[in-house]
Scaffold this motif. Structure first.
Motif, PDB file in Angstrom:
ATOM      1  N   ARG A 102       1.872 103.885  33.491  1.00  0.00           N
ATOM      2  CA  ARG A 102       1.297 104.041  35.040  1.00  0.00           C
ATOM      3  C   ARG A 102      -0.179 104.124  34.906  1.00  0.00           C
ATOM      4  NH1 ARG A 102       1.858 109.434  38.900  1.00  0.00           N
ATOM      5  NH2 ARG A 102       0.875 110.356  37.322  1.00  0.00           N
ATOM      6  N   SER A 103      -0.905 104.768  34.132  1.00  0.00           N
ATOM      7  CA  SER A 103      -2.278 104.866  33.932  1.00  0.00           C
ATOM      8  C   SER A 103      -2.975 103.419  33.775  1.00  0.00           C
ATOM      9  CB  SER A 103      -2.711 105.951  33.087  1.00  0.00           C
ATOM     10  OG  SER A 103      -2.279 105.635  31.678  1.00  0.00           O
ATOM     11  N   MET A 104      -2.175 102.711  32.938  1.00  0.00           N
ATOM     12  CA  MET A 104      -2.661 101.537  32.511  1.00  0.00           C
ATOM     13  C   MET A 104      -2.370 100.625  33.784  1.00  0.00           C
ATOM     14  SD  MET A 104      -1.273 100.958  28.935  1.00  0.00           S
ATOM     15  CE  MET A 104      -1.901  99.448  28.332  1.00  0.00           C
ATOM     16  N   SER A 105      -1.578 100.633  34.365  1.00  0.00           N
ATOM     17  CA  SER A 105      -1.293  99.819  35.481  1.00  0.00           C
ATOM     18  C   SER A 105      -2.151 100.050  36.792  1.00  0.00           C
ATOM     19  CB  SER A 105       0.369 100.016  35.894  1.00  0.00           C
ATOM     20  OG  SER A 105       0.678  99.101  37.148  1.00  0.00           O
ATOM     21  N   MET A 106      -2.048 101.409  36.996  1.00  0.00           N
ATOM     22  CA  MET A 106      -3.148 101.773  38.192  1.00  0.00           C
ATOM     23  C   MET A 106      -4.511 101.482  38.012  1.00  0.00           C
ATOM     24  SD  MET A 106      -1.343 105.430  39.141  1.00  0.00           S
ATOM     25  CE  MET A 106      -2.444 105.816  40.454  1.00  0.00           C
ATOM     26  N   SER A 107      -5.035 101.488  36.786  1.00  0.00           N
ATOM     27  CA  SER A 107      -6.303 101.112  36.596  1.00  0.00           C
ATOM     28  C   SER A 107      -6.825  99.732  36.731  1.00  0.00           C
ATOM     29  CB  SER A 107      -6.820 101.464  35.162  1.00  0.00           C
ATOM     30  OG  SER A 107      -5.993 100.624  34.194  1.00  0.00           O
ATOM     31  N   TYR A 108      -5.512  98.742  36.715  1.00  0.00           N
ATOM     32  CA  TYR A 108      -5.771  97.297  36.946  1.00  0.00           C
ATOM     33  C   TYR A 108      -6.813  96.843  38.179  1.00  0.00           C
ATOM     34  CZ  TYR A 108      -5.184  92.550  36.382  1.00  0.00           C
ATOM     35  OH  TYR A 108      -5.231  90.955  35.979  1.00  0.00           O
ATOM     36  N   PRO A 109      -7.542  96.287  38.372  1.00  0.00           N
ATOM     37  CA  PRO A 109      -8.211  96.039  39.688  1.00  0.00           C
ATOM     38  C   PRO A 109      -7.463  95.536  40.751  1.00  0.00           C
ATOM     39  CG  PRO A 109      -9.427  95.060  37.616  1.00  0.00           C
ATOM     40  CD  PRO A 109      -8.208  95.330  37.049  1.00  0.00           C
ATOM     41  N   GLY A 110      -7.746  96.199  41.680  1.00  0.00           N
ATOM     42  CA  GLY A 110      -6.714  95.922  42.784  1.00  0.00           C
ATOM     43  C   GLY A 110      -5.515  96.620  43.106  1.00  0.00           C
ATOM     44  N   ARG A 111      -4.862  97.040  41.954  1.00  0.00           N
ATOM     45  CA  ARG A 111      -3.675  97.557  41.870  1.00  0.00           C
ATOM     46  C   ARG A 111      -3.508  98.815  43.000  1.00  0.00           C
ATOM     47  NH1 ARG A 111       1.320  96.666  42.815  1.00  0.00           N
ATOM     48  NH2 ARG A 111       2.613  98.287  42.003  1.00  0.00           N
ATOM     49  N   LEU A 112      -4.329  99.666  42.890  1.00  0.00           N
ATOM     50  CA  LEU A 112      -4.451 100.798  43.635  1.00  0.00           C
ATOM     51  C   LEU A 112      -4.225 100.761  45.083  1.00  0.00           C
ATOM     52  CD1 LEU A 112      -7.076 103.362  42.187  1.00  0.00           C
ATOM     53  CD2 LEU A 112      -4.513 103.644  41.893  1.00  0.00           C
TER      54      LEU A 112
END
Length: 227
Positions: free
Chosen positions: A170-180
């Motif tokens: 989750r932390s890797m996915s959420m930190s991806y640009p624009g993903r939040l």
């Protein structure tokens, strides 16, 4: 000793163990500390300019998050993360979330719906401030209420047991640009479907959310591998 990690600034408002944990987590994600590499408490403490205690506490937390593995009599190593690992975890998580979301659409209370909507607003405000710590905290609260609304204690227990394995993903996915912001949009549509008691749509949106999270994670891994 060749120094790879920068000394930690000691003027942070965060507890030292959290600063150390965040530093090590980012070093693993960015490939400074590589998969399969052994982590030595003394060396890490010297590089970061701290005592061994916060390093030891950080490593324990990173083990729970799936970033490191601790092998008896062999030491602590940066965990390898394979495509198979990701596929297996997301298969399980998707099945559980679809079930929980469908049950929530049938059983949620008006008070819980209001709580979810307030948390979505709070997440949006945290995104604008780029307050990642707060985003993770409120996102956790959001999912806790959503799962509780399923009214299935055993399901909630299974999800909670799996949660620590999902933290790294989750932390890797959420930190991806624009993903939040996309995550916020996906959550908003899910809550709207739940509020309408539309079980089929809520489950469909839960699947889409998990698929998008997995694809983002794979993109993040690919880009870091190419750097």
């Amino acid at each position: 000793m060749q120094r790879r990690l920068a000394p930690i600034r000691l003027d942070s408002y965060q507890p030292l163990r959290e600063v150390v944990c965040e530093t090590l987590r980012e070093s693993i994600r960015n490939g400074v500390l590589k998969p399969g590499e052994r982590l030595m408490e003394i060396q890490l403490a010297e590089e970061l300019g701290v005592s061994r205690t916060p390093v030891r506490e950080a490593i324990r937390k990173l083990e729970l998050e799936g970033y490191v593995i601790m092998l008896p009599r062999r030491g602590t190593y940066v965990a390898n993360l394979s495509i198979k690992d990701i596929n297996e975890v997301f298969e399980i998580r998707t099945a559980l979330d679809v079930l929980a979301t469908g049950l929530a659409a049938e059983r949620i209370t008006e008070e819980e719906l209001e709580q979810l909507e307030r948390l979505l607003v709070e997440i949006g405000e945290s995104i604008e401030r780029n307050d990642m710590e707060k985003i993770v905290e409120v996102d956790t609260q959001f999912h806790d209420i959503l799962y509780r609304a399923s009214r299935n204690d055993r399901l909630v227990g299974i999800i909670n047991n799996l949660r620590e394995q999902l933290t790294r993903f989750r932390s890797m996915s959420m930190s991806y640009p624009g993903r939040l912001k996309k995550t916020l949009e996906e959550h908003s549509r899910m809550v709207e479907a739940i509020a309408q008691r539309d079980v089929e749509l809520a489950q469909k949106l839960a699947v889409e959310h998990m698929e998008n999270s997995e694809q983002t994670l794979l993109l993040d891994m690919q880009e870091h591998a190419e750097e």
